[in-house]
Design a protein around this motif. Structure first.
Motif, PDB file in Angstrom:
ATOM      1  N   THR B  67     -12.571  -9.535  -2.018  1.00  0.00           N
ATOM      2  CA  THR B  67     -11.764  -8.734  -1.105  1.00  0.00           C
ATOM      3  C   THR B  67     -10.601  -9.616  -0.634  1.00  0.00           C
ATOM      4  O   THR B  67     -10.580 -10.818  -0.896  1.00  0.00           O
ATOM      5  N   VAL B  68      -9.678  -9.016   0.043  1.00  0.00           N
ATOM      6  CA  VAL B  68      -8.542  -9.755   0.608  1.00  0.00           C
ATOM      7  C   VAL B  68      -9.053 -10.758   1.650  1.00  0.00           C
ATOM      8  O   VAL B  68     -10.095 -10.542   2.245  1.00  0.00           O
ATOM      9  N   GLY B  69      -8.288 -11.833   1.877  1.00  0.00           N
ATOM     10  CA  GLY B  69      -8.550 -12.714   3.015  1.00  0.00           C
ATOM     11  C   GLY B  69      -9.173 -14.039   2.660  1.00  0.00           C
ATOM     12  O   GLY B  69      -9.879 -14.162   1.659  1.00  0.00           O
ATOM     13  N   CYS B  70      -8.873 -15.053   3.495  1.00  0.00           N
ATOM     14  CA  CYS B  70      -9.464 -16.388   3.321  1.00  0.00           C
ATOM     15  C   CYS B  70      -9.365 -17.128   4.653  1.00  0.00           C
ATOM     16  O   CYS B  70      -8.422 -16.909   5.412  1.00  0.00           O
ATOM     17  N   ASN B  71     -10.331 -18.010   4.905  1.00  0.00           N
ATOM     18  CA  ASN B  71     -10.272 -18.770   6.160  1.00  0.00           C
ATOM     19  C   ASN B  71      -9.537 -20.096   5.993  1.00  0.00           C
ATOM     20  O   ASN B  71      -9.328 -20.811   6.972  1.00  0.00           O
ATOM     21  N   ASP B 118     -12.378 -16.064  -0.884  1.00  0.00           N
ATOM     22  CA  ASP B 118     -13.548 -16.846  -0.499  1.00  0.00           C
ATOM     23  C   ASP B 118     -14.639 -15.914   0.031  1.00  0.00           C
ATOM     24  O   ASP B 118     -14.420 -15.228   1.029  1.00  0.00           O
ATOM     25  N   PRO B 119     -15.789 -15.887  -0.641  1.00  0.00           N
ATOM     26  CA  PRO B 119     -16.859 -14.973  -0.229  1.00  0.00           C
ATOM     27  C   PRO B 119     -17.384 -15.232   1.179  1.00  0.00           C
ATOM     28  O   PRO B 119     -18.074 -14.391   1.749  1.00  0.00           O
ATOM     29  N   ALA B 145     -14.937 -22.487  -0.958  1.00  0.00           N
ATOM     30  CA  ALA B 145     -14.535 -23.798  -0.430  1.00  0.00           C
ATOM     31  C   ALA B 145     -15.621 -24.345   0.484  1.00  0.00           C
ATOM     32  O   ALA B 145     -15.519 -25.482   0.960  1.00  0.00           O
ATOM     33  N   GLY B 146     -16.645 -23.545   0.766  1.00  0.00           N
ATOM     34  CA  GLY B 146     -17.769 -24.020   1.574  1.00  0.00           C
ATOM     35  C   GLY B 146     -17.433 -24.284   3.028  1.00  0.00           C
ATOM     36  O   GLY B 146     -18.127 -25.052   3.694  1.00  0.00           O
ATOM     37  N   ARG B 164     -20.428 -22.748  -6.639  1.00  0.00           N
ATOM     38  CA  ARG B 164     -19.407 -23.707  -7.061  1.00  0.00           C
ATOM     39  C   ARG B 164     -18.533 -23.971  -5.840  1.00  0.00           C
ATOM     40  O   ARG B 164     -17.877 -23.073  -5.339  1.00  0.00           O
ATOM     41  N   ILE B 165     -18.594 -25.226  -5.376  1.00  0.00           N
ATOM     42  CA  ILE B 165     -17.857 -25.583  -4.158  1.00  0.00           C
ATOM     43  C   ILE B 165     -16.640 -26.424  -4.522  1.00  0.00           C
ATOM     44  O   ILE B 165     -16.715 -27.351  -5.329  1.00  0.00           O
TER      45      ILE B 165
END
Lengths: 72, 323
Positions: B67-71, B118-119, B145-146, B164-165
């Motif tokens: 989905t859209v978005g990442c922290n 990023d899930p 990215a964990g 996979r990090i």
């Protein structure tokens, strides 16, 4: 020169305690409210959204079967 | 009412009507809502090697979605058109968690990968989908990215089979300057994942002048050896100018080859080079007898001689999840 009335300069014990209590209340009450506001609303799991806020279109099955252009 | 989102270490304080830094966790009337739930913006069938996973069901395809978005806000993000956009700007398709394993099976996939952005930020969708996928007898893989707090990460790890990090560098300065994040939570996620017995592969994008010094590469490899073990596959990936980092050249092949030498001398058994074609860059060799076990080119498996997770010549167990 006339010396000042000592009763007007020196604070009574009751007055001192009242002032200290008032000062503590002025600081502590808003702080307690702020702490409570943030403490009570810490969330890890979000609610599952029902409506997507952007444009929605049906899944393109043909595009699904091809590798994505994105990295990863 | 202000909400503090405790999912990731950013711990965003979200005002009513606003979202966290990830853009998709929104305070709606005092309730935190994941607004992209059930609405991936991209769904594709990819070779599992594209993630890259080299020791997880090699040669199979994986239904890959995001989905859209990442922290994180990496200046070199390759997928910024979906990771750094608001959901209002990107079209998405309805796809419930229950529909995902059916779609994966219809396309002959052995696994579902939560990837591209990023899930971690579409946490609830990932978690619910993983349960459905597992119930259907397929496997789940996270590409992340964990950057997440320990408790939710532990909970998510119990639902997935492989992670996979992206360990972007071993310095806090890099994470702060380039990604708008910090290093320690990523290291914690790696250690937690390992302690839970979930399959891990690590990737490191080598960016010229930013994280490609011998000292930094050695420190990163030594950290993996000491904290995760020698058998964890490490992928060095080639950087290409992108997004807000077009001022740097692509990583030279010599830098990647040098990184592989450093990693091997640090004691890592499985070191791979990605985004570039160099001799043996993607091949798997037995750490015991040196036999070529898996030959790959780009995302294709040309030969795989591993039998029951072991080297056919010396019978050594090879780290991974095999068919």
């Amino acid at each position: 020169m006339q010396s000042p009335d000592i009763r007007r300069v020196v604070m009574s014990r009751r007055g001192f305690l009242l002032r200290i209590t008032a000062l503590c209340a002025v600081i502590a009450v808003p702080m307690a409210r702020w702490i409570r506001q943030t403490e009570d609303t810490r969330v890890v799991q979000a609610l599952r959204g029902r409506y997507y806020p952007g444009p929605v279109r049906p899944l393109d099955q043909e595009s699904v079967s091809r590798p994505g252009k994105w990295a990863g | 009412m202000i909400i503090r989102c405790d999912l990731c270490p950013k711990r965003c304080m979200i005002e009513p009507g606003q979202s966290g830094e990830c853009r998709i966790r929104v305070n709606l009337d005092g309730r935190l809502v994941a607004v992209t739930y059930g609405h991936p913006c991209t769904v594709h069938v990819d070779p599992i090697e594209k993630k890259p996973f080299f020791h997880f069901l090699p040669g199979t395809t994986s239904l890959s979605l995001a989905t859209v978005g990442c922290n994180l806000h990496c200046k070199n993000c390759q997928n910024w058109e979906i990771s750094q956009q608001n959901p209002e700007e990107v079209p998405a398709s309805p796809l419930s968690p229950a529909e995902i394993p059916k779609l994966a099976a219809a396309h002959g996939c052995r696994s579902v990968s939560y990837t591209y952005t990023d899930p971690v930020v579409y946490y609830e969708y990932t978690a619910d989908s993983s349960l459905c996928v597992r119930e259907a007898g397929l496997k789940n893989a996270l590409v992340t990215a964990g950057y997440i707090n320990r408790e939710p990460w532990t909970e998510l790890c119990r639902k997935v089979d492989a992670v996979r990090i992206d360990l972007k560098a071993l310095t806090d300065k890099f994470y702060q300057d380039i990604c708008g994040a910090t290093l320690q939570p990523v290291l914690d996620s790696l250690i937690t994942t390992r302690s839970l017995g979930v399959h891990i592969e690590v990737i490191n994008l080598l960016i010229p002048t930013l994280n490609d010094s011998d000292r930094e590469i050695r420190a990163l490899c030594q950290w993996i050896v000491q904290n995760l073990g020698r058998e964890i596959p490490l992928h060095f990936s080639r950087f290409f100018p992108n997004y807000q980092m077009k001022n740097l050249p692509p990583t030279p092949a010599s830098a990647l080859i040098r990184a592989r030498e450093i990693a091997r001398s640090a004691g890592l058994y499985y070191v791979y080079l990605g985004n570039i074609l160099v001799p043996d860059g993607e091949n798997t060799f037995c750490p015991e007898c040196g036999d070529l076990l898996i030959e790959r080119r780009a995302f294709e498996v040309l030969k795989n001689t591993i039998e029951n997770g072991r080297c056919p010549r010396c019978n050594r167990q090879i780290y991974g999840v095999w068919l």
